[in-house]
Design an enzyme around this catalytic site. Structure first.
Site, PDB file in Angstrom:
ATOM      1  N   HIS A 105      10.404  -1.631  10.009  1.00 26.04           N
ATOM      2  CA  HIS A 105       9.657  -2.677  10.698  1.00 26.04           C
ATOM      3  C   HIS A 105      10.042  -2.647  12.169  1.00 26.04           C
ATOM      4  O   HIS A 105      10.516  -3.635  12.716  1.00 26.04           O
ATOM      5  CB  HIS A 105       9.949  -4.047  10.077  1.00 26.04           C
TER       6      HIS A 105
HETATM    7  C1  LIG Z   1       9.896   2.498   2.555  1.00 25.80           C
HETATM    8  C2  LIG Z   1       8.955   1.634   3.332  1.00 25.80           C
HETATM    9  C3  LIG Z   1       8.561   0.411   2.813  1.00 25.80           C
HETATM   10  C4  LIG Z   1       7.683  -0.416   3.510  1.00 25.80           C
HETATM   11  N1  LIG Z   1       7.297  -1.590   2.946  1.00 25.80           N
HETATM   12  C5  LIG Z   1       6.462  -2.411   3.608  1.00 25.80           C
HETATM   13  C6  LIG Z   1       6.018  -3.636   3.029  1.00 25.80           C
HETATM   14  O1  LIG Z   1       6.330  -3.962   1.885  1.00 25.80           O
HETATM   15  N2  LIG Z   1       5.211  -4.441   3.746  1.00 25.80           N
HETATM   16  C7  LIG Z   1       4.807  -4.132   5.001  1.00 25.80           C
HETATM   17  O2  LIG Z   1       4.093  -4.918   5.600  1.00 25.80           O
HETATM   18  N3  LIG Z   1       5.186  -2.955   5.561  1.00 25.80           N
HETATM   19  C8  LIG Z   1       6.002  -2.097   4.903  1.00 25.80           C
HETATM   20  N4  LIG Z   1       6.374  -0.907   5.475  1.00 25.80           N
HETATM   21  C9  LIG Z   1       5.844  -0.579   6.811  1.00 25.80           C
HETATM   22  C10 LIG Z   1       4.462   0.036   6.747  1.00 25.80           C
HETATM   23  O3  LIG Z   1       4.505   1.249   6.058  1.00 25.80           O
HETATM   24  C11 LIG Z   1       3.947   0.247   8.168  1.00 25.80           C
HETATM   25  O4  LIG Z   1       3.904  -1.000   8.814  1.00 25.80           O
HETATM   26  C12 LIG Z   1       2.553   0.823   8.229  1.00 25.80           C
HETATM   27  O5  LIG Z   1       2.429   2.000   7.501  1.00 25.80           O
HETATM   28  C13 LIG Z   1       2.209   1.057   9.691  1.00 25.80           C
HETATM   29  O6  LIG Z   1       0.930   1.616   9.838  1.00 25.80           O
HETATM   30  P1  LIG Z   1       0.619   2.549  11.075  1.00 25.80           P
HETATM   31  O7  LIG Z   1      -0.774   3.025  10.894  1.00 25.80           O
HETATM   32  O8  LIG Z   1       0.973   1.851  12.317  1.00 25.80           O
HETATM   33  O9  LIG Z   1       1.642   3.758  10.940  1.00 25.80           O
HETATM   34  P2  LIG Z   1       1.718   4.884   9.768  1.00 25.80           P
HETATM   35  O10 LIG Z   1       1.144   4.338   8.521  1.00 25.80           O
HETATM   36  O11 LIG Z   1       3.095   5.367   9.748  1.00 25.80           O
HETATM   37  O12 LIG Z   1       0.773   6.019  10.327  1.00 25.80           O
HETATM   38  C14 LIG Z   1       1.029   6.724  11.507  1.00 25.80           C
HETATM   39  C15 LIG Z   1       0.490   8.132  11.355  1.00 25.80           C
HETATM   40  O13 LIG Z   1       0.473   8.774  12.603  1.00 25.80           O
HETATM   41  C16 LIG Z   1       0.879  10.106  12.436  1.00 25.80           C
HETATM   42  N5  LIG Z   1       1.372  10.613  13.731  1.00 25.80           N
HETATM   43  C17 LIG Z   1       2.453  10.185  14.427  1.00 25.80           C
HETATM   44  N6  LIG Z   1       2.586  10.866  15.560  1.00 25.80           N
HETATM   45  C18 LIG Z   1       1.556  11.739  15.628  1.00 25.80           C
HETATM   46  C19 LIG Z   1       1.141  12.724  16.577  1.00 25.80           C
HETATM   47  N7  LIG Z   1       1.839  12.931  17.712  1.00 25.80           N
HETATM   48  N8  LIG Z   1       0.033  13.439  16.308  1.00 25.80           N
HETATM   49  C20 LIG Z   1      -0.690  13.257  15.171  1.00 25.80           C
HETATM   50  N9  LIG Z   1      -0.328  12.343  14.239  1.00 25.80           N
HETATM   51  C21 LIG Z   1       0.772  11.592  14.469  1.00 25.80           C
HETATM   52  C22 LIG Z   1       1.918  10.042  11.370  1.00 25.80           C
HETATM   53  O14 LIG Z   1       2.120  11.291  10.749  1.00 25.80           O
HETATM   54  C23 LIG Z   1       1.329   8.997  10.437  1.00 25.80           C
HETATM   55  O15 LIG Z   1       0.518   9.565   9.450  1.00 25.80           O
HETATM   56  C24 LIG Z   1       7.219  -0.033   4.792  1.00 25.80           C
HETATM   57  C25 LIG Z   1       7.608   1.193   5.318  1.00 25.80           C
HETATM   58  C26 LIG Z   1       8.457   2.031   4.601  1.00 25.80           C
HETATM   59  C27 LIG Z   1       8.831   3.333   5.174  1.00 25.80           C
END
Ligand SMILES: Cc1cc2nc3c(=O)[nH]c(=O)nc-3n(C[C@H](O)[C@H](O)[C@H](O)COP(=O)(O)OP(=O)(O)OC[C@H]3O[C@@H](n4cnc5c(N)ncnc54)[C@H](O)[C@@H]3O)c2cc1C
Ligand code: SF4
Lengths: 268, 571
Positions: B501
């Site tokens: 987080h």
């Molecule tokens: C073990 C675990 C448990 C969790 N449990 C919870 C929960 O219960 N409740 C909750 O609210 N949240 C939880 N989270 C957090 C949640 O997973 C994230 O808040 C959420 O996935 C964020 O979404 P996002 O799209 O911002 O990032 P992500 O879902 O991480 O997506 C980002 C993407 O961008 C890609 N990327 C990054 N840099 C580049 C680049 N330079 N070029 C191309 N692609 C790139 C990555 O590969 C990834 O696929 C948890 C996280 C983990 C790890």
């Protein structure tokens, strides 16, 4: 010429592999109108609360025994070394048993095959820190910054085993495997508490890694070479890989015979 | 010389939760979208062998490969930042679906207080309640404005839950009833009620029943398999972008996903982006993808890093407090808790789901009087039953040795008889907590790594101590034979898992001087660049982030569609 420690691990508690449950395997089974595809196909709705199956297990239903060689105890081809020398193996095998000894509750690290597990892990990606940032420059860091050394796990193990013997010789004039149990504990404690003076590796860092990998070896899926016959799981009533707990999640404690990934594989 | 491809309406950088939502909404709005994702394709079929604690939970099968890219960390500016060489504190997503594949699914709305934290704190306690250096600010959007977007995310994901009596108003109920109450949850509920607290079932992205969402996507009910967080769901029961929004985007025929595509720069001239430069990691080829609109959804660290490396926006300067890119990094204060050992009870702790639990918010946000405590905000207190796998769960009563005979006996004895009540604490931003570019360490492409400067403050220590006592009161009422309270909060360390987080760095706000994006997540300094993620949070609440990330992504997609028509700054 099996060394003494080997004898112990050659005689693990005879734990019978429980049967896998017979899953329906038609992929795309419909539950409540929703087609479930993917890896699980038709596993939904199986009753996991089913000890009977395990008791009823016929040898031919046992995935480890399958088919013609049902009656014979299968040879465990996993029991050979990929990384350790025989002496290193014996040292680690003795050390992990002190960390996780056999007692009334069940088998210890030796009977579970923990040293084989560690050997196999060190031979692969984990031993090479393959998915970790190992690029220079290396600086001595603060504790809060975590491991900053340049040595890989397999190198640390190699050095640490040698140093365990050096320390054992210095204190008790014998190699680690030849020490009495309480002397072995003293050596491990000296590493844990950084009472051993080393310039190469952190003794406590190594001890932490050894402890953590002992638990991993005791409790990971038997596929990795430890947790022999799922005896680690049985000891703590852990059912391993089950497809559903829907029927027990709101119930009081329910004993469920464990099932491994191999069982899952065999069921499909 | 990089190869240049034909222009697209929109390029999305990173296809996780935020990127997936953007892709679905923009393609439905008629735009031609390409998603660049550095990792690989993922599908439910991949999880045939997923009930493997060693591979997924201990060896981080689904997470970013740190040998290629990591972050560097220091507690303060006097310390040399060093790389996070192995995983610990947080786990970064990688591949289609991002961390949305291996999250737990605990899906909370932030409180109305959160969005106006500065004004409301001053209004109730006066200016002096906010200590020097604590840089909390209002979000430039209110809870009421956010509500429809929360609602949309929750219906899309099929959240199972019941209304939280101490949270903001809801326009509709959760689309699914809460999950089943396990005996530990029942104990927690009874105890909390006896203490006149307000427990409610944790809002869960693990489906309590089969569900078809408004987009027409059907998913199966959760089986409480106990291999959820850090794992992918083989049933599609856990909402993840791969089984929800991405198929919707694909169905339009207007969404192209390119995996193995590491985005390295946002290209821009005269205050507008022209596209991005990325490397095809399978061939090593550098490629330029021109686009009218660039959407950054590459998670907190890369959202910040890519802006800084591309020299887009004004970098934050901790000395003057000027500039906003990298500002207000915050986290989660996760360590307040009480563990109870039950000598005469045994539970099915092997079973569980990522968001099976019960919470209460009597001590969260400004739901209680802070006059006599030395911190602001608070924590959500909960019991969780995520499936206590045997390598990761060997809790023994304090005083027990950590190895040897006694350890083994106690760890086996309590394997199904130890429960924890824990506090998920909010995290406030400080002037000296930020993300910038590391002067030394590089990723596999030779690009600079992001550098994190962060530590726990007195605010966090006070909060943890207070919450630990509250957790212990509940545990006592639950009837534990022995209770161990968490130790007082030490310095932040990057070696043990706390939560993924991470927040801040491209924060939302009402002024270009103090924020990176406006309340449509549009960059003040580049009107055709939208930046989305928990990096938008000016502080972190006492909840998990993703409901708010999802809501912001829906909000942004509305803005982008507007912008595609009319252009210009939307606010
Ligand atoms: C073990 C675990 C448990 C969790 N449990 C919870 C929960 O219960 N409740 C909750 O609210 N949240 C939880 N989270 C957090 C949640 O997973 C994230 O808040 C959420 O996935 C964020 O979404 P996002 O799209 O911002 O990032 P992500 O879902 O991480 O997506 C980002 C993407 O961008 C890609 N990327 C990054 N840099 C580049 C680049 N330079 N070029 C191309 N692609 C790139 C990555 O590969 C990834 O696929 C948890 C996280 C983990 C790890
Ligand atoms: S606990 Fe439920 S949602 Fe989580 S992986 Fe298992 S079946 Fe899927």
């Amino acid at each position: 010429m099996a060394p003494t420690d080997e004898k112990k691990s050659a005689n693990p508690p005879q734990v019978r592999e429980p049967s896998r449950r017979k899953f329906l395997v038609n992929a795309g089974k419909v539950i409540g109108g929703v087609v479930v595809g993917g890896a699980i196909g038709g596993l939904v709705g199986c009753n996991p609360n089913n000890n009977d199956n395990a008791n009823k297990a016929s040898p031919s239903a046992s995935p480890s025994a399958g088919g013609a060689q049902a009656a014979a105890e299968p040879k465990n081809y996993n029991r050979a070394l990929m990384f350790f020398t025989q002496e290193q193996f014996r040292t680690v095998n003795a050390a992990v048993e002190r960390i996780f000894p056999e007692d009334e509750s069940g088998p210890g690290a030796q009977a579970l095959g923990v040293a084989y597990f560690i050997d196999h892990q060190l031979a692969g990606e984990w031993g090479f820190n393959g998915r970790e940032y190992m690029s220079p420059p290396f600086y001595h860091g603060e504790t809060v910054q975590g491991y900053q050394g340049r040595l890989k796990r397999r190198e640390i193990f190699t050095i640490a085993i040698q140093e365990m013997n050096n320390y054992s010789q210095a204190q008790f004039k014998k190699n680690f495997v030849d020490l009495a149990a309480d002397q072995q504990d003293k050596v491990l404690e000296a590493f844990e508490k950084d009472q051993v003076q080393l310039t190469t590796i952190s003794p406590s860092g190594f001890f932490k890694m050894l402890r953590a990998s002992t638990l991993e070896g005791a409790y990971s899926d038997p596929l990795y070479g430890g947790n022999l016959n799922m005896a680690g799981w049985k000891m703590r009533d852990y059912p391993g890989n089950q497809m559903s707990y829907t029927d027990v999640i709101d119930k009081d404690f329910t004993a469920i015979a464990p099932s491994s990934l191999q069982d899952h594989m065999a069921a499909h | 010389m990089a190869k240049t491809l034909p222009k697209k309406d929109v390029v999305i950088v990173g296809v996780g939760w935020a990127g997936g939502i953007i892709a679905a909404e923009l393609t439905r709005g008629g735009l031609d979208v390409v998603g660049l994702e550095r990792g690989k394709e993922r599908k439910t079929e991949d999880y045939f062998m997923v009930h493997d604690e060693l591979r997924y939970a201990q060896r981080y099968e689904l997470m970013q490969d740190l040998s290629k890219e990591t972050v560097t960390f220091r507690a303060n500016e006097n310390m040399r930042a060093l790389p996070m060489r192995a995983y610990g504190s947080f786990l970064l997503g990688d591949g289609i679906g991002g961390a949305g594949v291996h999250w737990n699914g605990q899906t909370f709305r932030f409180l109305p207080y959160d969005f106006e934290i500065r004004s409301k704190t001053i209004e109730r306690y006066g200016k002096n309640k906010i200590p020097d250096g604590m840089t909390i600010q209002d979000w430039g959007i209110t809870y009421d404005e956010m509500e429809p977007y929360y609602d949309k995310f929750e219906k899309m994901a099929g959240i199972s839950g019941e209304a939280n009596p101490l949270a903001g108003k809801r326009s509709s109920d959760y689309p699914n009833p809460p999950m089943k109450k396990s005996p530990p949850i029942q104990l927690f509920e009874q105890a909390a009620k006896k203490l006149n607290l307000h427990p409610y079932m944790q809002p869960s992205a693990n489906l309590s029943q089969n569900y078809t969402n408004p987009d027409g996507v059907s998913r199966a009910a959760c089986q409480y398999c106990g291999y959820c967080e850090r794992f992918g769901c083989e049933y599609g029961a856990k909402a993840d972008p791969v089984v929800t929004v991405i198929p919707i985007a694909k169905k339009t025929g207007k969404f192209e996903i390119r995996t193995h595509s590491q985005v390295r720069r946002i290209l821009h001239t005269g205050g507008k982006a022209t596209g991005v430069m990325y490397t095809d990691v399978t061939t090593g080829e550098d490629i330029v993808q021109p686009a009218d609109i660039v959407v950054m959804t590459s998670y907190v660290f890369n959202n910040i890093r890519l802006l800084l490396m591309s020299k887009l926006g004004t970098p934050y300067d901790p000395k003057t407090g000027k500039g906003a890119v990298g500002k207000n990094y915050a986290y989660q204060v996760q360590k307040g808790n009480a563990t109870g050992f039950f000598d005469d009870k045994k539970f099915n702790l092997f079973a569980g789901a990522g968001s099976l639990g019960m919470n209460l918010d009597d001590y969260n946000g400004d739901n209680f009087d802070h006059k006599d405590v030395k911190f602001i905000h608070g924590a959500s207190i909960s019991i969780g039953q995520t499936g206590f796998r045997p390598i990761g769960n060997n809790t023994v009563p304090s005083g027990t040795p950590t190895w040897g005979k006694e350890f083994k006996a106690a760890s086996v004895k309590y394997a199904n008889s130890a429960l924890k009540v824990g506090a998920q604490g909010s995290s406030m931003p400080w002037k000296h907590h930020f993300v910038d570019l590391d002067p030394t360490y590089k990723d596999a492409f030779g690009d600079t790594l992001p550098r994190l400067t962060f530590d726990f403050e007195d605010q966090d220590k006070e909060l943890t101590a207070y919450m630990t006592d509250r957790c212990a009161e509940i545990m006592k009422e639950m009837g534990a034979s022995k209770i161990d309270k968490a130790k007082s909060l030490g310095p932040y360390e990057i070696t043990t898992y706390q939560s993924t987080h991470n927040t801040g760095g491209t924060i939302i706000g009402s002024s270009p001087d103090t924020s990176v994006v406006n309340n449509y997540l549009q960059m003040w300094e580049a009107e055709n660049v939208f930046v989305i993620g928990a990096s938008n949070f000016p502080h972190n609440s006492g909840y998990n982030p993703t409901d708010t990330v999802g809501a912001l992504a829906y909000r942004a997609s509305e803005g982008i569609l507007k912008y595609a028509k009319s252009g210009g700054l939307l606010v």
